[in-house]
Design a protein around this motif. Structure first.
Motif, PDB file in Angstrom:
ATOM      1  N   LYS A  17       0.829  -1.212   0.000  1.00  0.00           N
ATOM      2  CA  LYS A  17       0.000   0.000   0.000  1.00  0.00           C
ATOM      3  C   LYS A  17       0.861   1.259   0.000  1.00  0.00           C
ATOM      4  O   LYS A  17       0.613   2.192  -0.755  1.00  0.00           O
ATOM      5  CB  LYS A  17      -0.948  -0.013   1.197  1.00  0.00           C
ATOM      6  CG  LYS A  17      -2.015  -1.076   1.086  1.00  0.00           C
ATOM      7  CD  LYS A  17      -2.863  -1.151   2.338  1.00  0.00           C
ATOM      8  CE  LYS A  17      -3.844  -2.301   2.208  1.00  0.00           C
ATOM      9  NZ  LYS A  17      -4.295  -2.814   3.460  1.00  0.00           N
ATOM     10  N   VAL A  18       1.876   1.284   0.851  1.00  0.00           N
ATOM     11  CA  VAL A  18       2.708   2.485   0.967  1.00  0.00           C
ATOM     12  C   VAL A  18       3.530   2.711  -0.297  1.00  0.00           C
ATOM     13  O   VAL A  18       3.608   3.836  -0.806  1.00  0.00           O
ATOM     14  CB  VAL A  18       3.605   2.420   2.228  1.00  0.00           C
ATOM     15  CG1 VAL A  18       4.604   3.564   2.253  1.00  0.00           C
ATOM     16  CG2 VAL A  18       2.739   2.445   3.488  1.00  0.00           C
ATOM     17  N   PHE A  19       4.146   1.650  -0.835  1.00  0.00           N
ATOM     18  CA  PHE A  19       4.905   1.810  -2.076  1.00  0.00           C
ATOM     19  C   PHE A  19       3.994   2.248  -3.217  1.00  0.00           C
ATOM     20  O   PHE A  19       4.390   3.045  -4.059  1.00  0.00           O
ATOM     21  CB  PHE A  19       5.653   0.521  -2.447  1.00  0.00           C
ATOM     22  CG  PHE A  19       6.935   0.325  -1.701  1.00  0.00           C
ATOM     23  CD1 PHE A  19       8.037   1.144  -1.935  1.00  0.00           C
ATOM     24  CD2 PHE A  19       7.072  -0.684  -0.762  1.00  0.00           C
ATOM     25  CE1 PHE A  19       9.233   0.962  -1.252  1.00  0.00           C
ATOM     26  CE2 PHE A  19       8.264  -0.876  -0.073  1.00  0.00           C
ATOM     27  CZ  PHE A  19       9.351  -0.044  -0.315  1.00  0.00           C
ATOM     28  N   SER A  20       2.761   1.740  -3.255  1.00  0.00           N
ATOM     29  CA  SER A  20       1.819   2.127  -4.306  1.00  0.00           C
ATOM     30  C   SER A  20       1.376   3.576  -4.155  1.00  0.00           C
ATOM     31  O   SER A  20       1.177   4.262  -5.142  1.00  0.00           O
ATOM     32  CB  SER A  20       0.610   1.203  -4.303  1.00  0.00           C
ATOM     33  OG  SER A  20       0.989  -0.096  -4.677  1.00  0.00           O
ATOM     34  N   GLU A  21       1.218   4.046  -2.914  1.00  0.00           N
ATOM     35  CA  GLU A  21       0.781   5.415  -2.673  1.00  0.00           C
ATOM     36  C   GLU A  21       1.916   6.423  -2.805  1.00  0.00           C
ATOM     37  O   GLU A  21       1.740   7.496  -3.372  1.00  0.00           O
ATOM     38  CB  GLU A  21       0.173   5.525  -1.271  1.00  0.00           C
ATOM     39  CG  GLU A  21      -1.124   4.764  -1.094  1.00  0.00           C
ATOM     40  CD  GLU A  21      -1.532   4.592   0.359  1.00  0.00           C
ATOM     41  OE1 GLU A  21      -0.836   5.103   1.269  1.00  0.00           O
ATOM     42  OE2 GLU A  21      -2.554   3.923   0.594  1.00  0.00           O
ATOM     43  N   ALA A  22       3.088   6.084  -2.266  1.00  0.00           N
ATOM     44  CA  ALA A  22       4.179   7.056  -2.165  1.00  0.00           C
ATOM     45  C   ALA A  22       5.282   6.849  -3.199  1.00  0.00           C
ATOM     46  O   ALA A  22       6.149   7.704  -3.358  1.00  0.00           O
ATOM     47  CB  ALA A  22       4.787   7.005  -0.758  1.00  0.00           C
ATOM     48  N   GLY A  23       5.275   5.712  -3.870  1.00  0.00           N
ATOM     49  CA  GLY A  23       6.362   5.405  -4.805  1.00  0.00           C
ATOM     50  C   GLY A  23       7.559   4.849  -4.060  1.00  0.00           C
ATOM     51  O   GLY A  23       7.632   4.899  -2.833  1.00  0.00           O
ATOM     52  N   VAL A  24       8.500   4.335  -4.829  1.00  0.00           N
ATOM     53  CA  VAL A  24       9.673   3.705  -4.226  1.00  0.00           C
ATOM     54  C   VAL A  24      10.494   4.737  -3.465  1.00  0.00           C
ATOM     55  O   VAL A  24      10.918   4.497  -2.332  1.00  0.00           O
ATOM     56  CB  VAL A  24      10.533   3.003  -5.304  1.00  0.00           C
ATOM     57  CG1 VAL A  24      11.801   2.455  -4.693  1.00  0.00           C
ATOM     58  CG2 VAL A  24       9.743   1.889  -5.960  1.00  0.00           C
ATOM     59  N   GLU A  25      10.716   5.876  -4.076  1.00  0.00           N
ATOM     60  CA  GLU A  25      11.539   6.901  -3.427  1.00  0.00           C
ATOM     61  C   GLU A  25      10.834   7.535  -2.229  1.00  0.00           C
ATOM     62  O   GLU A  25      11.469   7.854  -1.231  1.00  0.00           O
ATOM     63  CB  GLU A  25      11.945   7.983  -4.445  1.00  0.00           C
ATOM     64  CG  GLU A  25      12.817   7.473  -5.568  1.00  0.00           C
ATOM     65  CD  GLU A  25      14.112   6.841  -5.080  1.00  0.00           C
ATOM     66  OE1 GLU A  25      14.738   7.376  -4.142  1.00  0.00           O
ATOM     67  OE2 GLU A  25      14.477   5.780  -5.637  1.00  0.00           O
ATOM     68  N   GLY A  26       9.513   7.717  -2.324  1.00  0.00           N
ATOM     69  CA  GLY A  26       8.770   8.393  -1.259  1.00  0.00           C
ATOM     70  C   GLY A  26       8.393   7.503  -0.085  1.00  0.00           C
ATOM     71  O   GLY A  26       8.085   7.998   1.001  1.00  0.00           O
ATOM     72  N   ALA A  27       8.407   6.210  -0.297  1.00  0.00           N
ATOM     73  CA  ALA A  27       8.037   5.283   0.784  1.00  0.00           C
ATOM     74  C   ALA A  27       9.122   5.278   1.857  1.00  0.00           C
ATOM     75  O   ALA A  27      10.312   5.363   1.561  1.00  0.00           O
ATOM     76  CB  ALA A  27       7.849   3.876   0.226  1.00  0.00           C
ATOM     77  N   THR A  28       8.683   5.196   3.103  1.00  0.00           N
ATOM     78  CA  THR A  28       9.623   5.138   4.221  1.00  0.00           C
ATOM     79  C   THR A  28       9.259   3.964   5.131  1.00  0.00           C
ATOM     80  O   THR A  28       8.112   3.507   5.152  1.00  0.00           O
ATOM     81  CB  THR A  28       9.578   6.425   5.066  1.00  0.00           C
ATOM     82  OG1 THR A  28       8.264   6.539   5.658  1.00  0.00           O
ATOM     83  CG2 THR A  28       9.888   7.659   4.225  1.00  0.00           C
TER      84      THR A  28
END
Length: 195
Positions: A17-28
């Motif tokens: 969910k987080v990678f899909s929402e924030a992208g690879v660079e934006g995910a933490t």
């Protein structure tokens, strides 16, 4: 207390969910922990870095896809229905994992080992489709001279390319993709039978 494997799966589901929402660079890791309802340290108990978590998420997603395709195939009564259902399943899965697919398409985040593992997972899926083809040949729904390996690759490749084009380029939702038309082209072919 939740078993260790269940916790790991919760983290992986949150990561998707987080990678899909924030992208690879934006995910933490913090965002993934928050989505999973756990502390950041707990994520590190299971995965030593964001990259390790991302790679494991790709493997986990591939396994989910491979395991999900068999019940989808079993839902269809005819070959046309089965191919349409595979197309719908793929488009829905693609939507759920959109950012992950974009990352995979660039190939920048995957090691050679991970690419190899993904190809093996993809082949597991192709094997299920090959079995579907063999059943169609056995029941005389398909011609007996079809190579199941070539047919499975054609079906999955056609579905994948069409769904990616419609969703990535044209902005369609999985529901807007014409799955029936895809299934008909794959099953009935391109040649004019009267010629």
């Amino acid at each position: 207390m939740i078993a260790k494997e269940e916790k790991r799966i919760e983290i992986l589901d949150a990561a998707i969910k987080v990678f899909s929402e924030a992208g690879v660079e934006g995910a933490t890791i913090e965002g993934i922990a928050k989505k999973a309802g756990i502390g950041k340290g707990t994520v590190y108990d299971y995965f030593d870095s964001k990259n390790t978590l991302f790679l494991e998420m790709i493997r986990y997603s591939g396994k989910r896809f491979s395991e999900g395709i068999v019940p989808v195939i079993e839902q269809g009564n005819t070959m046309l229905e089965k191919i349409r259902l595979i197309s719908q399943f793929y488009a829905s899965f693609l939507k759920e994992h959109l950012d992950m697919f974009r990352s995979i398409m660039t190939g920048q985040t995957l090691s050679e080992d991970m690419r190899s593992r993904m190809l093996k997972e993809m082949w597991t899926t192709a094997t299920a489709v090959e079995d579907m083809i063999r059943d169609g040949i056995r029941t005389n729904e398909l011609r007996g001279n079809i190579d199941p390996e070539i047919a499975a690759a054609t079906i999955m490749g056609g579905i994948q390319n069409y769904a990616m084009k419609k969703m990535f380029i044209d902005g369609f939702s999985p529901e807007d993709v014409d799955h029936e038309a895809v299934a008909q082209v794959i099953l009935l072919g391109l040649a004019d039978k009267d010629r």
